[in-house]
Scaffold this active site. Structure first.
Site, PDB file in Angstrom:
ATOM      1  N   ASP A  95       0.865  -1.184   0.000  1.00  0.00           N
ATOM      2  CA  ASP A  95       0.000   0.000   0.000  1.00  0.00           C
ATOM      3  C   ASP A  95       0.898   1.228   0.000  1.00  0.00           C
ATOM      4  O   ASP A  95       1.957   1.226   0.635  1.00  0.00           O
ATOM      5  CB  ASP A  95      -0.902  -0.005   1.237  1.00  0.00           C
ATOM      6  CG  ASP A  95      -2.153   0.837   1.058  1.00  0.00           C
ATOM      7  OD1 ASP A  95      -2.004   2.065   0.869  1.00  0.00           O
ATOM      8  OD2 ASP A  95      -3.273   0.296   1.128  1.00  0.00           O
TER       9      ASP A  95
ATOM     10  N   ASN B 185      -4.397   6.653   0.624  1.00  0.00           N
ATOM     11  CA  ASN B 185      -5.787   6.733   1.086  1.00  0.00           C
ATOM     12  C   ASN B 185      -6.034   5.726   2.197  1.00  0.00           C
ATOM     13  O   ASN B 185      -7.109   5.130   2.294  1.00  0.00           O
ATOM     14  CB  ASN B 185      -6.757   6.504  -0.073  1.00  0.00           C
ATOM     15  CG  ASN B 185      -8.163   6.971   0.250  1.00  0.00           C
ATOM     16  OD1 ASN B 185      -8.359   7.921   0.986  1.00  0.00           O
ATOM     17  ND2 ASN B 185      -9.155   6.277  -0.293  1.00  0.00           N
TER      18      ASN B 185
ATOM     19  N   PHE C 129      -6.355  -4.610  -5.391  1.00  0.00           N
ATOM     20  CA  PHE C 129      -7.330  -3.580  -5.039  1.00  0.00           C
ATOM     21  C   PHE C 129      -6.841  -2.171  -5.357  1.00  0.00           C
ATOM     22  O   PHE C 129      -7.656  -1.275  -5.562  1.00  0.00           O
ATOM     23  CB  PHE C 129      -7.639  -3.633  -3.535  1.00  0.00           C
ATOM     24  CG  PHE C 129      -8.343  -4.859  -3.076  1.00  0.00           C
ATOM     25  CD1 PHE C 129      -9.667  -5.082  -3.382  1.00  0.00           C
ATOM     26  CD2 PHE C 129      -7.678  -5.815  -2.311  1.00  0.00           C
ATOM     27  CE1 PHE C 129     -10.324  -6.221  -2.953  1.00  0.00           C
ATOM     28  CE2 PHE C 129      -8.317  -6.956  -1.872  1.00  0.00           C
ATOM     29  CZ  PHE C 129      -9.655  -7.164  -2.192  1.00  0.00           C
ATOM     30  N   ALA C 130      -5.539  -1.959  -5.321  1.00  0.00           N
ATOM     31  CA  ALA C 130      -4.978  -0.604  -5.352  1.00  0.00           C
ATOM     32  C   ALA C 130      -5.453   0.165  -6.583  1.00  0.00           C
ATOM     33  O   ALA C 130      -5.075  -0.158  -7.711  1.00  0.00           O
ATOM     34  CB  ALA C 130      -3.457  -0.671  -5.333  1.00  0.00           C
TER      35      ALA C 130
ATOM     36  N   SER D 246     -15.794  -3.907 -11.339  1.00  0.00           N
ATOM     37  CA  SER D 246     -16.936  -3.109 -10.885  1.00  0.00           C
ATOM     38  C   SER D 246     -18.133  -3.298 -11.797  1.00  0.00           C
ATOM     39  O   SER D 246     -17.991  -3.536 -13.004  1.00  0.00           O
ATOM     40  CB  SER D 246     -16.537  -1.634 -10.855  1.00  0.00           C
ATOM     41  OG  SER D 246     -17.660  -0.804 -10.708  1.00  0.00           O
TER      42      SER D 246
ATOM     43  N   TYR E 209     -13.521   6.342 -14.406  1.00  0.00           N
ATOM     44  CA  TYR E 209     -13.364   5.233 -13.473  1.00  0.00           C
ATOM     45  C   TYR E 209     -13.885   3.933 -14.092  1.00  0.00           C
ATOM     46  O   TYR E 209     -13.194   2.905 -14.109  1.00  0.00           O
ATOM     47  CB  TYR E 209     -14.100   5.512 -12.163  1.00  0.00           C
ATOM     48  CG  TYR E 209     -14.267   4.286 -11.303  1.00  0.00           C
ATOM     49  CD1 TYR E 209     -13.180   3.741 -10.627  1.00  0.00           C
ATOM     50  CD2 TYR E 209     -15.506   3.642 -11.186  1.00  0.00           C
ATOM     51  CE1 TYR E 209     -13.312   2.608  -9.857  1.00  0.00           C
ATOM     52  CE2 TYR E 209     -15.651   2.503 -10.421  1.00  0.00           C
ATOM     53  CZ  TYR E 209     -14.557   1.987  -9.760  1.00  0.00           C
ATOM     54  OH  TYR E 209     -14.697   0.851  -9.008  1.00  0.00           O
TER      55      TYR E 209
ATOM     56  N   LYS F 218     -11.887   0.248 -15.434  1.00  0.00           N
ATOM     57  CA  LYS F 218     -12.247  -1.140 -15.101  1.00  0.00           C
ATOM     58  C   LYS F 218     -12.471  -1.956 -16.371  1.00  0.00           C
ATOM     59  O   LYS F 218     -12.058  -3.121 -16.458  1.00  0.00           O
ATOM     60  CB  LYS F 218     -13.483  -1.162 -14.210  1.00  0.00           C
ATOM     61  CG  LYS F 218     -13.248  -0.571 -12.824  1.00  0.00           C
ATOM     62  CD  LYS F 218     -12.117  -1.268 -12.084  1.00  0.00           C
ATOM     63  CE  LYS F 218     -11.904  -0.718 -10.689  1.00  0.00           C
ATOM     64  NZ  LYS F 218     -10.764  -1.362  -9.992  1.00  0.00           N
TER      65      LYS F 218
END
Length: 337
Positions: free
Chosen positions: A31, A35, A81-82, A125, A150, A154
């Site tokens: 990480d 955030n 996930f990043a 997503s 965004y 994906k």
């Protein structure tokens, strides 16, 4: 079995690390803390009794990623996930999203491509469906032109993974999830965005506790039961368990195709006003809100068909909307103390 979890101190990542360690996996978290906070490691350790290994790294740095895989040459799988994740922000800052969401993916696949056998879980997503024509949305629904940068990252990410797996030893599962909410029942980890929240539930809880003056409802003239947008809200712990089920499938070699896709949701849609009413009921707090103009990039409604994931992965959402909202509220109260 060492599993690399990128963005593992984030909201979904941290809950997934908990479930991985509960299943006996050894986890390495990467990480960049852009955030997230390092204190999340303490929460994970208190819940599971084990502190995962942690490497602070921006995985846009290819040399850093190469060094990571050199140091941990026994990584069996990656859960990625990043990424930046807010629809509205992506419309305002598209280059940030293409940089943050695509470069790290490519760097990870470059390293995995060097291995004889590797497993990759991609945090995708439901935005890839755009505004689907039929509800609930099945995995066979066409991927439509993205309505935000965004969503486009994906879609492009899925295409990159599909192309790479055709010519490599990488097997992948794409998890298209809907709207994760809630917090761990221990209140040791939860959603804690930097700055003004981009997602509905943390904005609700921050408004309820007095951190925000009022909640903005983006439009009340959609073609829905009460004019507000409808989404499928899933408890983050259920979502985390879906990642473990997907990883188990790849490691056991049960996957039929090099790339498989699953919707992760509850199968039930709730409007923004229904969420507000449900939160007020579980919390006992009256929420001040006002209706404002629609937000660019938002679709009218989206909720999942879950037959495929229920049957093939043997996974099903178990925690209720009320449980999720209550856990999010308890987490907010604890954080503000």
């Amino acid at each position: 079995m060492k599993i690399l979890v990128t963005g593992g101190l984030g909201f979904i990542g941290s809950h997934t690390v908990v479930e991985l360690q509960n299943k006996g996996y050894d986890v390495i978290i990467v990480d960049d803390l852009s955030n997230a906070t390092i204190s999340v490691l303490d929460g994970i350790e208190k819940i599971t009794g084990k502190r995962p290994e942690f490497v602070q790294l921006d995985i846009r740095d290819l040399a850093g990623v190469s060094k990571l895989f050199s140091n941990y040459n026994d990584i069996l799988g990656v859960i990625h996930f990043a990424a930046s994740k807010a629809v509205g922000e992506s419309v305002e800052r598209p280059l940030l999203y293409y940089d943050n969401n695509l470069v790290p993916l490519i760097n990870l696949l470059k390293e995995l491509d060097k291995k004889d056998n590797s497993h990759f879980i991609f945090s995708s997503s439901c935005t890839v469906y755009g505004q689907a024509d039929v509800m609930p949305i099945t995995e066979d629904a066409p991927v439509q032109q993205a309505m935000s940068p965004y969503g486009n990252t994906k879609q492009i990410g899925e295409e990159i993974i599909t192309d790479v797996t055709r010519v490599s030893n990488i097997s992948a599962i794409l998890l298209r999830y809907f709207n994760p909410i809630g917090a761990h029942e221990s209140t040791l980890i939860g959603e804690l965005p930097n700055g003004v929240p981009q997602n509905l539930i943390p904005f609700i809880t921050q408004t309820a506790i007095g951190l925000r003056k009022e909640l903005s409802v983006f439009g009340d003239d959609y073609d829905t039961v009460d004019g507000t947008c409808i989404r499928d809200y899933i408890h983050v712990v259920d979502l985390a368990k879906a990642h473990v089920a997907a990883l188990d499938r790849l490691i056991k070699g049960d996957n039929i195709e090099k790339v498989e896709t699953f919707n992760i949701g509850t199968g039930k849609g709730s409007s923004v006003l229904e969420i507000i009413n449900a939160f007020e009921k579980v919390s006992g707090v009256k929420l001040p809100y006002k209706v404002v103009a629609r937000r660019e990039g938002d679709i009218t409604q989206a909720y999942a068909a879950t037959d495929k994931v229920n049957e093939i992965l043997g996974w099903k959402a178990e925690l209720s909307l009320e449980t999720a909202l209550n856990s999010a509220w308890k987490w907010e109260q604890k954080v503000r103390k």
